[in-house]
Design a protein around this motif. Structure first.
Motif: not given
Length: 501
Positions: A415-422
Motif C-alpha cells: 500500500y502506497h509503496l509498490l504498485r501492482t503493475r510494477d
C-alpha cells in the motif's frame, strides 16, 4: 489492450483464482481442528459416546479438507517466482522470513502431530492423542497468524526501510513488522470467520440429518399405522449425533456472530484510519460530504460517471458509523486521482455480500436461541432448512471479505509503496494464459472430486462405532503384527486395547 497490460490482468486473475480455491479449505480446517479438539475433550471429560462418534465422523472430513488446503497452497508459493518475481525481489527480505516462520512453527507442528491425530486413536493413549489434536488445532491457528501478518504488512506496512538495491528491509524491531497497525484486527476477524464457517457447515449437516430422521419417522409411522405424530422425537436416540452437532453449531452462531459484527466494525474503523480510499470505495462515496455522509445501502456504481445510480441511502449514517458523529465531514473519491482508486463496483458489492451474510448468520443464531427456549430446537423444520441454506454461507462470506480487502488495496500490492503493475514478472501473455487454463482445468477436476467426496461423507449420518480414517496394517512379507507376536509366543498386552490409557 497492450500485451503488458494483458499479461498483468491474467497474472492477477490467476492468483485470484488459486487463492480463492485455497482460502476455502483453511477457512474450514482452522475451525474444524478446534471443533475436533472440543469434541475429544468433551469425550474425555464426560465419557459420552456421542462425542467420540462425532469426533471420528468429522476427523475423516478434516483429513480431506486439510490435504486439499496444503496442495492448493503449494501452487500459490510458486506463483511468487513465476508471475510476481519483482515483488518477491523487492519485498523478499521482509516477506521471506515471515513465510519461513510459518513453515518452521505452524507447518512443522501440524505435520508432526497430524499422523497421530488421524491414525493414533487406537494406538496411543487417550491423553497423548488429545495432545496431538490440540497441537494440530494450535498449528492451524499459528499458520493463520503468520499468513495474516504477511498480508497485513502489505496492507499497512510498518518497520521498513529501502536499501541501496531498492528492496524493502527491516528497520528496527521485527515486532513493528509482525504487529503492524491492521494485523490484530485482521487476525481476530479472520479466525472468527473461520469458526463461523465451520459452525455453519456443522449446523447445516446436523440440520440435514434431523430433517431426514424426521421424514423417516413420518414414513415409518404412516406405513405401520402408528398413532404417534409424525416428526415426534426418536425414542431410540438414533439421531443423537445430529442433535448434538446441531446444538453445538447453533450455540457458536448465536454467541460468535454478534462478536464478529462488533470486531468487523472495529476492523472497518482501523481500515478507515489507515486505508481511507478503500473504505470510500466500500461505501460508494464519490462525492465529498461536508455535513455528514449517508450510508448507501444499495445502488449501481459507475466508475466512469463517478456516481452511484439508483442509490438507496440513509442520511448521515456513514459518518455516524465511521466518525461517531452524524455531522462529521467525509471526503470523496473524486478527491483522489483515478489511477489511485480501486474498482469501486467490485469492492462495493463484495462488501455488501459479506455484511449481508454476517447479519443472516446473526439471524440464524438468534432464531436458534428462540427455538431452544421454546424446546423446539430439534423439531422446527423451517429452522433446519434455513440452517441448511446457510451451510455454505461462511465460504461465500470469507471469499467476499478477501475480495474486499485485496481489490480495495489496488492499485497497490504494498500500500502506497509498490504498485501492482510494477511488481509483476516480465512475462508474455501466452505463458500466463496457458498456465491459467491449466490451473482452471486441474483445479475444477481435482478439487471438485474432493469436494464431492466430502459431501458424500456428510450425507451419511454419524453412527455409534463410527470408524476412524482408514489405516493400513503394518505388514512384512504378509505377516501382521498380531500374527507375528502369536507365532513368537508373545501375546498382545490387554492394556493396549481400544481406548486404553
Amino acid at each position: 489492450m497492450p500485451d503488458a497490460e494483458t499479461a498483468l490482468l491474467l497474472a492477477r486473475l490467476q492468483f485470484a483464482f488459486t487463492v480463492s480455491f485455497h482460502f476455502i479449505f483453511p477457512a474450514f480446517s482452522i475451525g474444524l481442528a478446534s471443533y475436533l479438539a472440543v469434541l475429544e475433550g468433551l469425550w474425555l471429560k464426560t465419557g459420552k459416546t456421542v462425542y467420540l462418534t462425532l469426533f471420528k465422523y468429522w476427523l475423516k472430513i478434516f483429513a480431506i479438507a486439510f490435504a486439499m488446503g496444503v496442495v492448493s497452497g503449494i501452487v500459490m508459493s510458486y506463483q511468487f517466482g513465476t508471475n510476481w518475481s519483482v515483488f518477491s525481489d523487492k519485498a523478499g527480505p521482509i516477506i521471506g522470513p515471515l513465510m519461513a516462520y510459518e513453515v518452521l512453527t505452524a507447518f512443522f507442528l501440524e505435520a508432526g502431530f497430524l499422523g497421530v491425530m488421524l491414525f493414533g486413536l487406537e494406538r496411543v493413549g487417550k491423553k497423548l492423542h488429545f495432545l496431538a489434536t490440540l497441537m494440530v488445532a494450535a498449528g492451524t491457528a499459528m499458520s493463520a497468524f503468520w499468513i495474516l501478518s504477511v498480508n497485513s504488512w502489505m496492507q499497512t506496512p510498518s518497520g521498513w526501510a529501502v536499501n541501496a538495491a531498492g528492496q524493502f528491509v527491516p528497520a528496527g524491531s521485527w515486532i513493528d513488522i509482525i504487529f503492524n497497525p491492521s494485523f490484530p484486527y485482521r487476525l481476530v476477524h479472520t479466525v472468527i470467520a473461520a469458526y463461523l464457517t465451520t459452525a455453519l457447515v456443522v449446523g447445516g449437516v446436523g440440520a440435514w440429518h434431523l430433517l431426514k430422521a424426521r421424514r423417516g419417522r413420518a414414513t415409518s409411522a404412516a406405513g405401520s399405522g402408528a398413532s404417534a405424530a409424525a416428526g415426534s422425537p426418536d425414542p431410540a436416540g438414533r439421531d443423537q449425533g445430529a442433535r448434538t452437532m446441531f446444538s453445538m453449531a447453533m450455540w457458536m452462531a448465536a454467541l460468535v456472530a454478534p462478536v464478529q459484527i462488533f470486531v468487523g466494525d472495529l476492523h472497518g474503523l482501523n481500515t478507515y484510519e489507515h486505508q481511507p480510499i478503500k473504505v470510500l470505495a466500500m461505501e460508494g462515496h464519490f462525492e465529498a460530504s461536508p455535513d455528514g455522509a449517508p450510508l448507501i445501502l444499495f445502488g449501481i456504481p459507475d466508475d466512469d460517471a463517478e456516481t452511484i445510480h439508483a442509490a438507496v441511502k440513509i442520511p448521515k449514517l456513514s459518518s455516524l458509523i465511521l466518525e461517531h458523529d452524524p455531522d462529521a465531514p467525509m471526503p470523496g473519491l473524486k478527491m483522489v486521482p483515478k489511477e489511485d482508486r480501486p474498482p469501486v463496483g467490485i469492492v462495493f458489492w463484495s462488501f455488501r455480500v459479506m455484511v449481508g451474510l454476517g447479519f443472516l448468520m446473526l439471524a440464524l443464531g438468534l432464531w436458534s436461541v428462540w427455538a431452544r427456549m421454546r424446546g423446539r430446537l430439534y423439531e422446527w423444520p423451517l429452522l433446519h432448512r434455513f440452517a441448511i441454506l446457510m451451510g455454505p454461507a461462511g465460504f461465500v462470506a470469507v471469499i467476499a471479505g478477501w475480495i474486499t480487502t485485496e481489490v480495495g488495496r489496488q492499485p497497490w500490492v504494498i500500500y502506497h509503496l509498490l504498485r501492482t503493475r510494477d511488481a509483476v514478472s516480465p512475462i508474455a501473455t501466452p505463458g500466463v494464459t496457458g498456465s491459467l487454463i491449466a490451473f482452471v482445468i486441474v483445479y475444477f477436476t481435482v478439487f471438485a472430486a474432493g469436494t464431492i467426496y466430502i459431501l458424500k461423507l456428510m450425507a451419511k449420518p454419524p453412527r455409534e462405532g463410527e470408524p476412524a480414517p482408514a489405516k493400513a496394517p503394518i505388514r512384512t512379507a504378509g505377516i501382521t503384527p498380531a500374527s507375528s507376536m502369536s507365532r513368537s509366543g508373545i501375546e498382545p498386552r490387554p492394556d493396549r486395547a481400544e481406548g486404553a490409557e
